[in-house]
Write a protein that holds these residues in place. Structure first.
Motif, PDB file in Angstrom:
ATOM      1  N   GLN A  29       1.964   5.792  -3.875  1.00  0.00           N
ATOM      2  CA  GLN A  29       2.506   5.952  -5.225  1.00  0.00           C
ATOM      3  C   GLN A  29       1.989   4.876  -6.168  1.00  0.00           C
ATOM      4  O   GLN A  29       1.782   5.122  -7.345  1.00  0.00           O
ATOM      5  N   LYS A  30       1.800   3.683  -5.628  1.00  0.00           N
ATOM      6  CA  LYS A  30       1.289   2.579  -6.439  1.00  0.00           C
ATOM      7  C   LYS A  30      -0.228   2.650  -6.574  1.00  0.00           C
ATOM      8  O   LYS A  30      -0.832   1.772  -7.175  1.00  0.00           O
ATOM      9  N   SER A  31      -0.819   3.677  -5.994  1.00  0.00           N
ATOM     10  CA  SER A  31      -2.274   3.860  -6.022  1.00  0.00           C
ATOM     11  C   SER A  31      -3.021   2.679  -5.411  1.00  0.00           C
ATOM     12  O   SER A  31      -4.110   2.324  -5.851  1.00  0.00           O
ATOM     13  N   LEU A  32      -2.403   2.076  -4.394  1.00  0.00           N
ATOM     14  CA  LEU A  32      -3.079   0.994  -3.690  1.00  0.00           C
ATOM     15  C   LEU A  32      -4.061   1.594  -2.699  1.00  0.00           C
ATOM     16  O   LEU A  32      -3.791   2.627  -2.093  1.00  0.00           O
ATOM     17  N   ALA A  33      -5.171   0.967  -2.542  1.00  0.00           N
ATOM     18  CA  ALA A  33      -6.178   1.427  -1.600  1.00  0.00           C
ATOM     19  C   ALA A  33      -5.738   1.029  -0.195  1.00  0.00           C
ATOM     20  O   ALA A  33      -5.826  -0.139   0.179  1.00  0.00           O
ATOM     21  N   ALA A  34      -5.226   1.984   0.551  1.00  0.00           N
ATOM     22  CA  ALA A  34      -4.805   1.701   1.914  1.00  0.00           C
ATOM     23  C   ALA A  34      -6.031   1.330   2.735  1.00  0.00           C
ATOM     24  O   ALA A  34      -7.079   1.957   2.626  1.00  0.00           O
ATOM     25  N   ASN A  35      -5.884   0.303   3.548  1.00  0.00           N
ATOM     26  CA  ASN A  35      -7.012  -0.148   4.356  1.00  0.00           C
ATOM     27  C   ASN A  35      -6.789   0.206   5.818  1.00  0.00           C
ATOM     28  O   ASN A  35      -5.795   0.831   6.183  1.00  0.00           O
ATOM     29  N   VAL A  36      -7.707  -0.227   6.648  1.00  0.00           N
ATOM     30  CA  VAL A  36      -7.638   0.115   8.068  1.00  0.00           C
ATOM     31  C   VAL A  36      -6.391  -0.474   8.723  1.00  0.00           C
ATOM     32  O   VAL A  36      -5.809   0.142   9.623  1.00  0.00           O
ATOM     33  N   VAL A  37      -5.912  -1.619   8.269  1.00  0.00           N
ATOM     34  CA  VAL A  37      -4.700  -2.220   8.840  1.00  0.00           C
ATOM     35  C   VAL A  37      -3.489  -1.340   8.545  1.00  0.00           C
ATOM     36  O   VAL A  37      -2.671  -1.064   9.431  1.00  0.00           O
ATOM     37  N   ILE A  38      -3.363  -0.897   7.307  1.00  0.00           N
ATOM     38  CA  ILE A  38      -2.235  -0.044   6.933  1.00  0.00           C
ATOM     39  C   ILE A  38      -2.255   1.247   7.736  1.00  0.00           C
ATOM     40  O   ILE A  38      -1.238   1.652   8.315  1.00  0.00           O
ATOM     41  N   TYR A  39      -3.411   1.900   7.787  1.00  0.00           N
ATOM     42  CA  TYR A  39      -3.480   3.157   8.524  1.00  0.00           C
ATOM     43  C   TYR A  39      -3.290   2.959  10.025  1.00  0.00           C
ATOM     44  O   TYR A  39      -2.569   3.722  10.667  1.00  0.00           O
ATOM     45  N   SER A  40      -3.923   1.955  10.603  1.00  0.00           N
ATOM     46  CA  SER A  40      -3.813   1.744  12.048  1.00  0.00           C
ATOM     47  C   SER A  40      -2.376   1.442  12.458  1.00  0.00           C
ATOM     48  O   SER A  40      -1.880   1.977  13.456  1.00  0.00           O
ATOM     49  N   SER A  41      -1.694   0.610  11.696  1.00  0.00           N
ATOM     50  CA  SER A  41      -0.291   0.310  11.997  1.00  0.00           C
ATOM     51  C   SER A  41       0.580   1.541  11.810  1.00  0.00           C
ATOM     52  O   SER A  41       1.504   1.781  12.602  1.00  0.00           O
ATOM     53  N   SER A  42       0.291   2.321  10.790  1.00  0.00           N
ATOM     54  CA  SER A  42       1.068   3.540  10.545  1.00  0.00           C
ATOM     55  C   SER A  42       0.875   4.542  11.677  1.00  0.00           C
ATOM     56  O   SER A  42       1.843   5.123  12.183  1.00  0.00           O
ATOM     57  N   ILE A  43      -0.365   4.730  12.080  1.00  0.00           N
ATOM     58  CA  ILE A  43      -0.651   5.659  13.175  1.00  0.00           C
ATOM     59  C   ILE A  43      -0.013   5.166  14.473  1.00  0.00           C
ATOM     60  O   ILE A  43       0.592   5.949  15.215  1.00  0.00           O
ATOM     61  N   ALA A  44      -0.131   3.879  14.744  1.00  0.00           N
ATOM     62  CA  ALA A  44       0.455   3.323  15.966  1.00  0.00           C
ATOM     63  C   ALA A  44       1.966   3.514  15.995  1.00  0.00           C
ATOM     64  O   ALA A  44       2.546   3.767  17.058  1.00  0.00           O
ATOM     65  N   SER A  45       2.608   3.421  14.848  1.00  0.00           N
ATOM     66  CA  SER A  45       4.067   3.548  14.830  1.00  0.00           C
ATOM     67  C   SER A  45       4.511   4.976  15.128  1.00  0.00           C
ATOM     68  O   SER A  45       5.513   5.177  15.800  1.00  0.00           O
TER      69      SER A  45
END
Length: 127
Positions: free
Chosen positions: A65-81
């Protein structure tokens, strides 16, 4: 903002206090502190460690929503969760989103998607 990010990142180190990270992220907005990709990545990582996959998805949505560029850390942690809770659909969707946004998946994110598919008995999707 740097000190705020450090607080978010370090709050869960002693005993998995993911709630503190999430609360600091919320308070940052109240205090008009500009939250960054790092801010969200740190909070998502702490929530992932605390097995709070629903909170992770909420934070990922807020970062979008904030239009932040999600990086590999954000995606990897999200997927792992989500993989721990057999939400293979969400894991596959996030991996696809990474590719669409030109975020290169790492070994951690790929292994988490494969594991999510295995746990969800969706082996064809892991191919």
């Amino acid at each position: 903002a740097v000190l705020w990010d450090a607080g978010i990142s370090g709050s869960g180190a002693a005993g998995g206090r993911w709630a503190v990270s999430a609360a600091l992220l919320g308070r940052g907005r109240e205090h008009q502190i500009e939250l960054t990709t790092f801010s969200f990545g740190a909070a998502i990582s702490e929530c992932e460690r605390g097995q709070q996959w629903e909170r992770v998805l909420q934070l990922l949505g807020r970062a979008r929503q904030k239009s932040l560029a999600a990086n590999v850390v954000i995606y990897s942690s999200s997927i792992a969760s989500v993989h721990e809770f057999r939400h293979w659909e969400a894991a596959v969707m996030m991996l696809s989103e990474m590719r669409l946004r030109e975020v290169r998946p790492n070994t951690h994110s790929c292994n988490s998607v494969i594991s999510a598919c295995e746990k969800g008995r969706a082996w064809r999707q892991s191919l």
